[in-house]
Motif scaffolding. Structure first.
Motif, mmCIF file in Angstrom:
data_model
loop_
_atom_site.group_PDB
_atom_site.id
_atom_site.type_symbol
_atom_site.label_atom_id
_atom_site.label_comp_id
_atom_site.label_asym_id
_atom_site.label_seq_id
_atom_site.Cartn_x
_atom_site.Cartn_y
_atom_site.Cartn_z
ATOM 1 N N LEU A 138 0.843 -1.192 0.000
ATOM 2 C CA LEU A 138 0.000 0.000 0.000
ATOM 3 C C LEU A 138 0.882 1.247 0.000
ATOM 4 C CD1 LEU A 138 -3.022 0.855 0.200
ATOM 5 C CD2 LEU A 138 -2.708 0.903 2.685
ATOM 6 N N THR A 139 0.719 2.099 -1.000
ATOM 7 C CA THR A 139 1.521 3.313 -1.117
ATOM 8 C C THR A 139 0.604 4.525 -1.138
ATOM 9 O OG1 THR A 139 3.219 2.143 -2.384
ATOM 10 C CG2 THR A 139 3.239 4.548 -2.480
ATOM 11 N N VAL A 140 0.823 5.444 -0.225
ATOM 12 C CA VAL A 140 0.010 6.648 -0.131
ATOM 13 C C VAL A 140 0.460 7.648 -1.186
ATOM 14 C CG1 VAL A 140 -0.647 8.581 1.341
ATOM 15 C CG2 VAL A 140 -0.421 6.296 2.326
ATOM 16 N N ARG A 141 -0.499 8.173 -1.946
ATOM 17 C CA ARG A 141 -0.213 9.146 -2.998
ATOM 18 C C ARG A 141 -0.688 10.555 -2.659
ATOM 19 N NH1 ARG A 141 3.629 6.450 -5.718
ATOM 20 N NH2 ARG A 141 2.912 4.362 -6.331
ATOM 21 N N GLY A 142 -1.673 10.667 -1.796
ATOM 22 C CA GLY A 142 -2.182 11.987 -1.442
ATOM 23 C C GLY A 142 -3.358 11.881 -0.498
ATOM 24 N N ARG A 143 -3.886 13.031 -0.108
ATOM 25 C CA ARG A 143 -4.998 13.077 0.838
ATOM 26 C C ARG A 143 -6.209 13.721 0.183
ATOM 27 N NH1 ARG A 143 -4.952 15.406 7.090
ATOM 28 N NH2 ARG A 143 -7.169 14.996 7.495
ATOM 29 N N ILE A 144 -7.384 13.163 0.455
ATOM 30 C CA ILE A 144 -8.641 13.731 -0.020
ATOM 31 C C ILE A 144 -9.112 14.727 1.035
ATOM 32 C CG2 ILE A 144 -11.024 13.227 -0.686
ATOM 33 C CD1 ILE A 144 -10.017 10.448 -1.564
ATOM 34 N N ARG A 145 -9.002 15.998 0.722
ATOM 35 C CA ARG A 145 -9.175 17.056 1.713
ATOM 36 C C ARG A 145 -10.615 17.267 2.149
ATOM 37 N NH1 ARG A 145 -4.598 18.829 4.388
ATOM 38 N NH2 ARG A 145 -2.828 18.908 2.937
ATOM 39 N N GLU A 146 -11.575 16.942 1.268
ATOM 40 C CA GLU A 146 -12.968 17.275 1.578
ATOM 41 C C GLU A 146 -13.553 16.419 2.693
ATOM 42 O OE1 GLU A 146 -11.799 16.462 -1.352
ATOM 43 O OE2 GLU A 146 -11.853 18.324 -2.525
ATOM 44 N N ALA A 147 -12.918 15.307 3.026
ATOM 45 C CA ALA A 147 -13.481 14.372 3.999
ATOM 46 C C ALA A 147 -13.340 14.895 5.420
ATOM 47 C CB ALA A 147 -12.789 13.018 3.866
ATOM 48 N N SER A 148 -14.276 14.512 6.290
ATOM 49 C CA SER A 148 -14.230 14.955 7.689
ATOM 50 C C SER A 148 -13.195 14.185 8.494
ATOM 51 C CB SER A 148 -15.613 14.809 8.334
ATOM 52 O OG SER A 148 -16.079 13.471 8.223
ATOM 53 N N ASN A 149 -12.908 12.932 8.095
ATOM 54 C CA ASN A 149 -11.854 12.136 8.721
ATOM 55 C C ASN A 149 -10.696 11.993 7.730
ATOM 56 O OD1 ASN A 149 -13.242 11.374 11.260
ATOM 57 N ND2 ASN A 149 -14.650 10.330 9.866
ATOM 58 N N ALA A 150 -9.599 11.420 8.187
ATOM 59 C CA ALA A 150 -8.447 11.233 7.306
ATOM 60 C C ALA A 150 -8.773 10.205 6.230
ATOM 61 C CB ALA A 150 -7.239 10.787 8.124
ATOM 62 N N VAL A 151 -8.704 10.622 4.974
ATOM 63 C CA VAL A 151 -8.951 9.740 3.824
ATOM 64 C C VAL A 151 -7.768 9.896 2.877
ATOM 65 C CG1 VAL A 151 -10.488 9.127 1.940
ATOM 66 C CG2 VAL A 151 -11.439 10.036 4.065
ATOM 67 N N LEU A 152 -7.035 8.812 2.650
ATOM 68 C CA LEU A 152 -5.820 8.858 1.851
ATOM 69 C C LEU A 152 -6.017 8.113 0.533
ATOM 70 C CD1 LEU A 152 -3.272 8.161 4.724
ATOM 71 C CD2 LEU A 152 -4.119 10.361 3.895
ATOM 72 N N TYR A 153 -5.642 8.772 -0.539
ATOM 73 C CA TYR A 153 -5.671 8.142 -1.860
ATOM 74 C C TYR A 153 -4.379 7.349 -2.037
ATOM 75 C CZ TYR A 153 -5.703 7.578 -6.925
ATOM 76 O OH TYR A 153 -5.666 7.044 -8.191
ATOM 77 N N CYS A 154 -4.509 6.057 -2.411
ATOM 78 C CA CYS A 154 -3.362 5.160 -2.443
ATOM 79 C C CYS A 154 -3.382 4.311 -3.705
ATOM 80 C CB CYS A 154 -3.375 4.218 -1.228
ATOM 81 S SG CYS A 154 -3.441 5.038 0.367
ATOM 82 N N THR A 155 -2.267 3.633 -3.922
ATOM 83 C CA THR A 155 -2.229 2.520 -4.856
ATOM 84 C C THR A 155 -1.834 1.276 -4.073
ATOM 85 O OG1 THR A 155 0.057 3.083 -5.436
ATOM 86 C CG2 THR A 155 -1.686 3.884 -6.889
ATOM 87 N N VAL A 156 -2.280 0.126 -4.562
ATOM 88 C CA VAL A 156 -1.968 -1.145 -3.918
ATOM 89 C C VAL A 156 -1.545 -2.121 -5.003
ATOM 90 C CG1 VAL A 156 -4.381 -1.936 -3.987
ATOM 91 C CG2 VAL A 156 -2.811 -2.880 -2.277
ATOM 92 N N ALA A 157 -0.488 -2.894 -4.731
ATOM 93 C CA ALA A 157 0.059 -3.815 -5.729
ATOM 94 C C ALA A 157 0.372 -5.152 -5.088
ATOM 95 C CB ALA A 157 1.320 -3.230 -6.351
ATOM 96 N N TYR A 158 0.024 -6.246 -5.811
ATOM 97 C CA TYR A 158 0.254 -7.595 -5.299
ATOM 98 C C TYR A 158 0.244 -8.573 -6.465
ATOM 99 C CZ TYR A 158 -0.476 -11.887 -2.585
ATOM 100 O OH TYR A 158 -0.361 -13.137 -2.048
ATOM 101 N N GLU A 159 1.255 -9.432 -6.523
ATOM 102 C CA GLU A 159 1.314 -10.493 -7.532
ATOM 103 C C GLU A 159 1.118 -9.960 -8.957
ATOM 104 O OE1 GLU A 159 1.853 -13.932 -7.165
ATOM 105 O OE2 GLU A 159 2.515 -13.376 -5.157
ATOM 106 N N GLY A 160 1.731 -8.804 -9.242
ATOM 107 C CA GLY A 160 1.645 -8.249 -10.574
ATOM 108 C C GLY A 160 0.361 -7.520 -10.883
ATOM 109 N N VAL A 161 -0.538 -7.381 -9.909
ATOM 110 C CA VAL A 161 -1.806 -6.677 -10.081
ATOM 111 C C VAL A 161 -1.769 -5.418 -9.235
ATOM 112 C CG1 VAL A 161 -4.314 -6.805 -9.828
ATOM 113 C CG2 VAL A 161 -3.010 -8.845 -10.470
ATOM 114 N N SER A 162 -2.261 -4.313 -9.760
ATOM 115 C CA SER A 162 -2.285 -3.068 -9.007
ATOM 116 C C SER A 162 -3.609 -2.352 -9.231
ATOM 117 C CB SER A 162 -1.122 -2.156 -9.399
ATOM 118 O OG SER A 162 -1.225 -1.794 -10.761
ATOM 119 N N ALA A 163 -3.942 -1.474 -8.309
ATOM 120 C CA ALA A 163 -5.191 -0.712 -8.411
ATOM 121 C C ALA A 163 -5.098 0.504 -7.506
ATOM 122 C CB ALA A 163 -6.392 -1.570 -8.006
#
Length: 293
Positions: A37-62
């Motif tokens: 899990l790699t954090v790329r940035g923060r979604i500022r509009e949310a009331s709690n901490a919401v982090l935009y990330c990418t996730v990679a496993y076994e050659g698959v990412s999203a």
């Protein structure tokens, strides 16, 4: 993303099991739970901490969203540090009912501690997402919603004039209205509806759910008091059976919400089956969230 909204990339990889070649088909849940899990940035509009990330496993990412428990703001009517679990419980219920309304969601460790990780949903290209949302929710003049729409209530527009808040008479929204009644959603806003590029509709932000007390607040009151569809009744019967003591779903929920909340969940399902009708506002709690979007 502007520099002011970027945070240093950090990543964490959970302990991995051995994967044989025939297991190379990676499910979204496995990707979210086991991937790096790699954090790329923060979604500022949310009331709690919401982090935009990418996730990679076994050659698959999203792309995904990560909400660390450490970033949850305390709420007076929910136990501290439990919103992530409630998001996962909402996903479990959506899957158990067979509707797939909540994006794949897991609990996992992350760069900022344990939290909820949910698959990112891409909307239609260009302005398609906004156009689709306008086809689901609208403000109209007059007292009648018009063909294909359901009335929710009145709201004031910018110059103080009243307008009728309506939502589409859409089977996807109708399923969501039932799911919200089941999970006791205290915050169903218009901004929590995500039209997907493939025409599907997803719903997000289920942290304030499953309270043992009635907290239902939603924009989807258009079917209030109307008979439930046969599809909804069948889904509720399956869910009632799956919530029985000793069933796998009941066991998973026991790890996510309190015993009193599990029992209240069973009671809500039983009441929907008893009445055979969509929930109506109780009158003891604000029926519509604010702001509504």
């Amino acid at each position: 993303m502007p520099a002011s909204e970027r945070i240093p990339p950090r990543s964490v990889t959970p302990r991995e099991r051995q994967v044989t070649p025939r297991e190379r088909q990676v499910t979204p849940q496995e990707l979210l739970a086991r991937g790096e899990l790699t954090v790329r940035g923060r979604i500022r509009e949310a009331s709690n901490a919401v982090l935009y990330c990418t996730v990679a496993y076994e050659g698959v990412s999203a792309a995904c969203v990560y909400k660390p428990v450490a970033g949850e703001r305390p709420l007076w009517d929910f136990p501290d540090g439990t919103l992530a679990q409630r998001e996962v419980a909402a996903y479990e219920l959506s899957e158990a009912m067979g509707w797939g309304l909540v994006p794949p969601t897991v609990l996992r460790d992350g760069p900022y501690g344990p939290g909820m990780c949910q698959l990112w949903i891409d909307g239609p290209a260009d302005d398609g997402a906004a156009d689709e949302t306008r086809r689901l929710l609208a403000l109209v003049e007059g007292d009648e919603p018009g063909p294909g729409w359901k009335a929710v209530g009145y709201a004031e527009v910018g110059d103080g004039r009243p307008a009728l808040l309506v939502h589409a008479d859409d089977e996807r929204l109708r399923r969501l209205a039932v799911l919200d009644a089941v999970i006791n959603n205290g915050d169903r806003k218009g901004g929590h509806l995500l039209p997907a590029a493939d025409g599907s509709l997803y719903a997000i932000d289920h942290g304030v759910t499953f309270n043992a007390e009635d907290k239902l607040r939603t924009l989807l009151w258009g079917w209030a008091g109307e008979p439930l569809t046969e599809e909804a009744l069948a889904a509720l019967r399956r869910l009632s059976a799956d919530l029985a003591e000793g069933r796998p779903l009941a066991g998973r929920l026991a790890e996510l919400i309190t015993p009193a909340e599990v029992e209240a969940l069973r009671g809500r399902v039983a009441e929907l089956l008893r009445t055979g009708r969509h929930r109506e506002p109780s009158g003891e709690w604000p029926a519509i969230p604010w702001p509504p979007v």
